[in-house]
Write an enzyme that holds these catalytic residues in place. Structure first.
Site, PDB file in Angstrom:
ATOM      1  N   GLU A  44     -38.039 -15.253  -1.342  1.00 31.35           N
ATOM      2  CA  GLU A  44     -39.177 -15.760  -0.567  1.00 31.35           C
ATOM      3  C   GLU A  44     -39.938 -14.591   0.071  1.00 31.35           C
ATOM      4  O   GLU A  44     -39.335 -13.629   0.543  1.00 31.35           O
ATOM      5  CB  GLU A  44     -38.652 -16.694   0.524  1.00 31.35           C
ATOM      6  CG  GLU A  44     -39.718 -17.258   1.445  1.00 31.35           C
ATOM      7  CD  GLU A  44     -39.120 -18.061   2.590  1.00 31.35           C
ATOM      8  OE1 GLU A  44     -39.870 -18.804   3.249  1.00 31.35           O
ATOM      9  OE2 GLU A  44     -37.898 -17.946   2.826  1.00 31.35           O
ATOM     10  N   LYS A  56     -45.058 -24.286  -0.584  1.00 28.63           N
ATOM     11  CA  LYS A  56     -44.038 -24.985   0.184  1.00 28.63           C
ATOM     12  C   LYS A  56     -44.664 -26.152   0.942  1.00 28.63           C
ATOM     13  O   LYS A  56     -45.681 -25.984   1.626  1.00 28.63           O
ATOM     14  CB  LYS A  56     -43.371 -24.008   1.157  1.00 28.63           C
ATOM     15  CG  LYS A  56     -42.200 -24.611   1.939  1.00 28.63           C
ATOM     16  CD  LYS A  56     -41.562 -23.561   2.853  1.00 28.63           C
ATOM     17  CE  LYS A  56     -40.372 -24.138   3.601  1.00 28.63           C
ATOM     18  NZ  LYS A  56     -39.759 -23.159   4.518  1.00 28.63           N
ATOM     19  N   CYS A 107     -36.852 -21.801   0.732  1.00 24.93           N
ATOM     20  CA  CYS A 107     -36.056 -21.777   1.956  1.00 24.93           C
ATOM     21  C   CYS A 107     -35.384 -23.121   2.220  1.00 24.93           C
ATOM     22  O   CYS A 107     -34.668 -23.628   1.387  1.00 24.93           O
ATOM     23  CB  CYS A 107     -36.924 -21.324   3.132  1.00 24.93           C
ATOM     24  SG  CYS A 107     -35.997 -20.917   4.634  1.00 24.93           S
TER      25      CYS A 107
END
Length: 494
Positions: free
Chosen positions: A262, A319, A371
């Site tokens: 990430e 995301k 994540c």
């Protein structure tokens, strides 16, 4: 006397703390199992629903405190500015999440007219509380009760009933012997033993099946960029060069796909075209999956991109399940409008449109997760089609050497079991890993070390029952249990 009783009641924090040993890095399932038995027993010592709720809150304080203590770590990355907030953040999270336990204990007391009934009622009430904890205020299903079995065959039942179902069976198996009076205790104990042993046998049979391999060779890159150095202008080129060097390192079999963590790039995706050829050259013709931030007219995103050998971006995923207060400020627009927060301070990431499956051609279809999206079973289930494998990129460097990186890894393993899908996990400082569709770690790289994982990707299993039905079987069982308890209460009330 009241004060003394309150002080004595603080002992119920201890079963919660003991239950936390079932989570990483200790993973002591046997001790956690005994602790949950003690935690259930607490309700039998309550004289009212209010006292039961108080006992439940104490159990919750112990459990949430023992599993979420790492929440203070990000405040010490820039300690001079933010360390003062750490105690308040910890107290707020522990006290707030413990309210779900209080609600479960209070409801269970109200459902049962006897100690035995209350003990049995507590099992479904705790799982219902976990569903609420996983949903309200965007949810945070961290350290669910059922996950204590992760390194035990019993956990494989999650392929049929998910982590909530495993938790429900566990609590029922513990509650039945405690709830049964006198001579009925031994038959109840036999039922519980049969439930746990039978589930373990089923799980062992599942684990005995061989794992097929795909034809995709992957390389997972862990650059180990500490958070306090990651964005420094003088260090960003150092970490980028490290990513290139690790990607270009010799391999027995050249990778088809290289995976970076990430926000691996310190430069925004939309203005980073000049460095794309450097990445493709280092990858030696492999596709490269990496994390980066990007900006467009709609907002600022935490994204995952797929870079082709010709140095062009073929896929971008944004995301969509953002971390409250970490990646955005809830109600920020309202706070800014009232003058309580300057406009500049309310800016965070924008949310992407939702789950996506990206087709990598010969390497198969991937479900990208960034994540903590991996801790939500519903985010994985939201995929518009079944992928061949899951890619999770993450940056757990915020949490240093705490338990969090290990617990986060374990959450990802749970998704593998539930879906029957392999997972490739690239973490900035670790723990990076390749996980098979049974949730087993085939290869990993230690925390706070740079390096790579070279491996052949396992093949996916056939869709599990949980992948097909989700939590519906558990909801049916929960509603049946609660409905039966309500019916018994009403019948005995007459």
């Amino acid at each position: 006397m009241i004060l003394r009783a309150r002080l004595v009641s603080l002992i119920w924090i201890l079963p919660g703390l003991m239950a936390a040993t079932g989570q990483a890095p200790l993973n002591m399932w046997w001790l956690a199992l005994m602790a949950w038995g003690l935690a259930l027993y607490a309700i039998s010592r309550a004289a009212s629903w209010k006292q039961a709720a108080w006992f439940g809150w104490l159990v919750g304080v112990g459990y949430i405190g023992g599993t979420h203590f790492w929440i203070v770590a990000p405040f010490y990355v820039d300690a001079e500015a933010y360390a003062w907030m750490a105690p308040f953040a910890l107290a707020g999270m522990v006290g707030g999440l413990a309210l779900f336990f209080a609600a479960a204990y209070g409801a269970a007391f109200a459902l049962g007219r006897s100690q035995g009934m209350r003990l049995v009622s507590l099992a479904p009430c705790l799982i219902l509380a976990e569903f609420l904890r996983a949903t309200l205020f965007t949810g945070f299903p961290w350290a669910q009760i059922g996950s204590l079995w992760l390194n035990h065959p019993f956990m494989q039942l999650a392929a049929w009933i998910g982590v909530p179902g495993v938790g429900l069976l566990t609590l029922l198996a513990l509650a039945l012997p405690l709830a049964a009076p006198g001579s009925r205790a031994w038959p109840a104990l036999a039922v519980s033993a049969a439930l746990l042993l039978g589930g373990s046998w089923i799980g062992a049979q599942r684990l005995a099946a061989p794992v097929a391999l795909s034809e995709t060779q992957i390389r997972i890159v862990q650059p180990n960029a500490p958070q306090h150095l990651k964005w420094r202008p003088d260090m960003a080129p150092v970490f980028f060069q490290r990513l290139l060097d690790l990607s270009a390192a010799p391999a027995d079999t050249p990778p088809d796909v290289v995976i970076w963590p990430e926000t691996a790039l310190a430069w925004r995706l939309d203005i980073a075209e000049e460095i794309f050829p450097l990445i493709t050259d280092a990858a030696g013709g492999a596709e490269v999956i990496f994390g980066a931030q990007r900006l467009d007219e709609q907002g600022f995103y935490n994204s995952l991109a797929v870079l082709q050998p010709d140095a062009t971006i073929s896929h971008v995923y944004d995301k969509h399940h953002l971390v409250p207060f970490g990646e955005y400020i809830p109600l920020a627009s309202l706070l800014a409008a009232t003058g309580l927060m300057p406009d500049a301070e309310r800016r965070g990431y924008a949310s992407g449109p939702g789950a996506r499956v990206l087709d990598l051609g010969a390497a198969g279809r991937i479900l990208p997760l960034i994540c903590y999206e991996a801790i939500f079973a519903r985010d994985v289930a939201a995929a518009p089609e079944r992928p061949d494998w899951i890619v999770q990129i993450t940056n757990d460097a915020w949490f240093g050497n705490s338990a969090m990186p290990y617990q986060h890894l374990d959450q990802t393993r749970l998704r593998a079991i539930e879906q029957g899908l392999p997972v490739a996990r690239a973490a900035n400082t670790g723990v990076s890993a390749l996980i098979d569709p049974y949730g087993r770690i085939l290869a990993s790289h230690p925390l706070n070390e740079q390096g790579v994982i070279d491996a052949v990707l396992p093949a996916a299993l056939a869709p599990t029952i949980y992948a097909r039905l989700g939590n519906w079987p558990v909801w049916v069982l929960l509603l049946t249990l609660v409905g039966g308890l309500v019916l018994v209460r009403r019948t005995r009330g007459h």
